[in-house]
Motif scaffolding. Structure first.
Motif, PDB file in Angstrom:
ATOM      1  N   THR A  37      35.497  27.874  40.020  1.00 45.59           N
ATOM      2  CA  THR A  37      34.722  26.999  39.146  1.00 45.59           C
ATOM      3  C   THR A  37      35.639  26.050  38.391  1.00 45.59           C
ATOM      4  O   THR A  37      36.832  26.304  38.237  1.00 45.59           O
ATOM      5  N   VAL A  38      35.060  24.952  37.943  1.00 48.44           N
ATOM      6  CA  VAL A  38      35.729  23.983  37.081  1.00 48.44           C
ATOM      7  C   VAL A  38      35.016  24.032  35.734  1.00 48.44           C
ATOM      8  O   VAL A  38      33.778  24.000  35.680  1.00 48.44           O
ATOM      9  N   THR A  39      35.771  24.148  34.661  1.00 51.44           N
ATOM     10  CA  THR A  39      35.178  24.173  33.327  1.00 51.44           C
ATOM     11  C   THR A  39      35.058  22.745  32.812  1.00 51.44           C
ATOM     12  O   THR A  39      36.052  22.018  32.687  1.00 51.44           O
ATOM     13  N   LEU A  40      33.824  22.332  32.519  1.00 53.11           N
ATOM     14  CA  LEU A  40      33.574  20.978  32.027  1.00 53.11           C
ATOM     15  C   LEU A  40      33.976  20.860  30.557  1.00 53.11           C
ATOM     16  O   LEU A  40      34.276  21.855  29.885  1.00 53.11           O
ATOM     17  N   ASN A  41      33.951  19.644  30.040  1.00 48.23           N
ATOM     18  CA  ASN A  41      34.477  19.410  28.692  1.00 48.23           C
ATOM     19  C   ASN A  41      33.623  19.999  27.573  1.00 48.23           C
ATOM     20  O   ASN A  41      34.025  19.971  26.411  1.00 48.23           O
ATOM     21  N   ASN A  42      32.457  20.542  27.916  1.00 47.06           N
ATOM     22  CA  ASN A  42      31.642  21.236  26.906  1.00 47.06           C
ATOM     23  C   ASN A  42      31.599  22.744  27.149  1.00 47.06           C
ATOM     24  O   ASN A  42      30.789  23.451  26.556  1.00 47.06           O
ATOM     25  N   GLY A  43      32.451  23.225  28.058  1.00 41.94           N
ATOM     26  CA  GLY A  43      32.533  24.656  28.324  1.00 41.94           C
ATOM     27  C   GLY A  43      31.675  25.156  29.459  1.00 41.94           C
ATOM     28  O   GLY A  43      31.804  26.313  29.870  1.00 41.94           O
ATOM     29  N   VAL A  44      30.784  24.317  29.984  1.00 44.56           N
ATOM     30  CA  VAL A  44      29.946  24.714  31.115  1.00 44.56           C
ATOM     31  C   VAL A  44      30.818  24.828  32.365  1.00 44.56           C
ATOM     32  O   VAL A  44      31.707  23.994  32.593  1.00 44.56           O
ATOM     33  N   GLU A  45      30.552  25.843  33.176  1.00 42.46           N
ATOM     34  CA  GLU A  45      31.312  26.037  34.407  1.00 42.46           C
ATOM     35  C   GLU A  45      30.488  25.599  35.616  1.00 42.46           C
ATOM     36  O   GLU A  45      29.330  25.971  35.749  1.00 42.46           O
ATOM     37  N   GLN A 100      33.134  24.658  42.229  1.00 37.48           N
ATOM     38  CA  GLN A 100      33.859  23.507  42.771  1.00 37.48           C
ATOM     39  C   GLN A 100      33.312  23.081  44.133  1.00 37.48           C
ATOM     40  O   GLN A 100      33.425  21.911  44.516  1.00 37.48           O
TER      41      GLN A 100
END
Length: 277
Positions: free
Chosen positions: A6-14, A17
């Motif tokens: 997974t990639v963690t987005l800038n608000n913490g949501v995963e 990929q």
């Protein structure tokens, strides 16, 4: 079952990929294609109002038996709904068509710089995000100049920028710009509508590794950090595109594929594309 990174987005949501895309899949084929993807192990589905198959995506997620919270679903705002109130109404229709309580990611599909003010559109996206009905919001096909306006005139930094990327259009400068500002980059048209699959550099690597050219190209995306969502209506191809995590490309392989970049687009130029359906 294979575990997708997974990639963690800038608000913490995963976000997983590797996902499954439904662009150009006819509505009557979408439910079965998405079901095949979910059965294979995909947990990330990328659709859009423009694709005309949101209803069937929602049906497949419900019918799959996979809990909703385990499937990351993305959709996108269509080009005719960029005014603030129109964007809010279009999102409501998307949610009705998907028949879901929330969306994991909602994107502005195109900036349409010659049509209207995409900053007004983005402010509607911010309202959608604050409502909690979209866990993250982002953009698609935005150039650095478009993103700079959002940074200066709005409050929420997009979580994602989904753009055309493949070995013939590596987009390294745009990817670096996104990364500098905490924006994850997603790659659409990851195999350039099949054009890269006959490239001798890619086919030679595929032969050496006993992999398909598509697998090698998708693995190149993953190793450079792109979020990618290939599509197919053929189950064997859906499964093939998922088998990407039991091999690696060498640094030399990666550099050779990246060197194929020639700035060649398969799709429209975001700076001049102003089409409204």
């Amino acid at each position: 079952m294979t575990s997708v990174p997974t990639v963690t987005l800038n608000n913490g949501v995963e976000i997983p990929q590797l996902g499954f895309g439904v662009f150009q899949i006819e509505p009557e084929n979408t439910r079965d294609a998405v079901l095949a993807a979910l059965e294979t192990g995909y947990r990330h589905i990328d659709t859009a109002e423009m694709y005309g198959n949101e209803k069937q995506v929602g049906e497949a997620v419900r019918d799959s038996g996979v809990p909703r919270e385990e499937v990351f679903v993305t959709s996108k705002l269509n080009n005719g709904h960029h005014a603030y109130d129109d964007a809010l109404a279009a999102f409501a229709r998307t949610m009705d068509d998907l028949d879901m309580d929330y969306l994991d990611l909602f994107l502005v599909h195109w900036p349409l710089p010659g049509v209207g003010d995409f900053v007004e559109t983005w402010k509607a996206m911010e309202e959608i995000y604050r409502s909690g009905r979209a866990k993250a919001v982002g953009v698609s096909n935005f150039q650095p100049s478009h993103l700079q306006r959002i940074f200066h005139e709005a409050d929420v930094v997009p979580a994602v920028n989904q753009v055309e990327i493949h070995p013939y259009l590596a987009q390294d400068d745009l990817r670096a710009f996104d990364a500098e500002h905490g924006i994850a980059t997603e790659a659409w048209s990851p195999i350039a509508q099949g054009k890269v699959l006959d490239d001798p550099v890619i086919t030679a690597i595929a032969e050496r590794l006993d992999r398909t050219p598509a697998q090698v190209t998708l693995r190149w995306h993953l190793q450079r950090g792109d979020i990618v969502f290939p599509k197919s209506v053929t189950r064997s191809r859906v499964e093939e595109n998922f088998r990407l995590f039991d091999f690696e490309l060498t640094g030399q392989d990666m550099a050779a594929i990246t060197s194929l970049d020639r700035g060649e687009r398969s799709g429209p130029d975001p700076d001049t594309f102003n089409w409204i359906p």
